[in-house]
Design an enzyme around this catalytic site. Structure first.
Site: not given
Length: 190
Positions: A67-69, A71, A96
């Site tokens: 997961v990141c901001r 993708g 996210i």
């Protein structure tokens, strides 16, 4: 190299609700993670993951979702872990940001600006100030031109040196990520 398998926010949320949540590895900076993260996720910043991927591989499996901001960093983490011998991971599609848009639960901490917004502020401010200063100081506008060139290069390469520099500021670092603590958390979450 194969494209990482993506998992939609709706599909991940369904797994979480059904009690079949995969391991969630959030590769954003500690500051970003503290501001908002998926409940039950473990923070392993991308730079830490890259530096210690060999140690981390033994604690991850194909049930891991990165997961990141948005993708992008999660896809970079997937490539780094694949290079270390863990080829079948999932990436949360849209990160996210998409998770929140889908109305899925988020644990919140102190509010802070995300990295993209900070980059826009710094780059825009430098361009504005050097553009105005160029009226009085010959050649000052070239600094703004260099920033524009850097942003263009960052877009083409899908990377951001300014974002990397900003992530090192105390505001963005948050608590330091200790590898032993991360591994202990990964062990205890399974």
């Amino acid at each position: 190299m194969s494209t990482p398998a993506t998992l939609s926010p709706a599909a991940l949320h369904r797994l979480v609700r059904e009690g079949r949540a995969p391991r969630l590895l959030d590769v954003r900076t500690p500051g970003e993670f503290r501001a908002a993260h998926i409940p039950g996720s473990t923070n392993v910043p991308l730079h830490t993951l890259r530096a210690h991927r060999a140690e981390l591989v033994g604690h991850l499996d194909a049930e891991t979702v990165l997961v990141c901001r948005s993708g992008q960093r999660a896809k970079e983490a997937e490539r780094a872990l694949a290079d270390a011998g863990l080829p079948e991971l999932h990436v949360l599609d849209g990160g996210i940001a998409a998770w929140e848009t889908a109305g899925a639960p988020v644990e919140r901490g102190p509010e802070r600006w995300d990295m993209e917004r900070q980059v826009r502020l710094v780059a825009g401010s430098v361009v504005l100030v050097t553009g105005v200063a160029g009226i009085v100081v010959p050649g000052a506008h070239l600094i703004g031109t260099a920033i524009g060139a850097g942003l263009t290069f960052a877009a083409i390469r899908n990377s951001c040196a300014l974002g990397v520099l900003l992530s090192r500021l105390p505001y963005n670092r948050g608590p330091r990520t200790d590898l032993r603590t991360v591994i202990a958390e990964l062990r205890s979450s399974r």
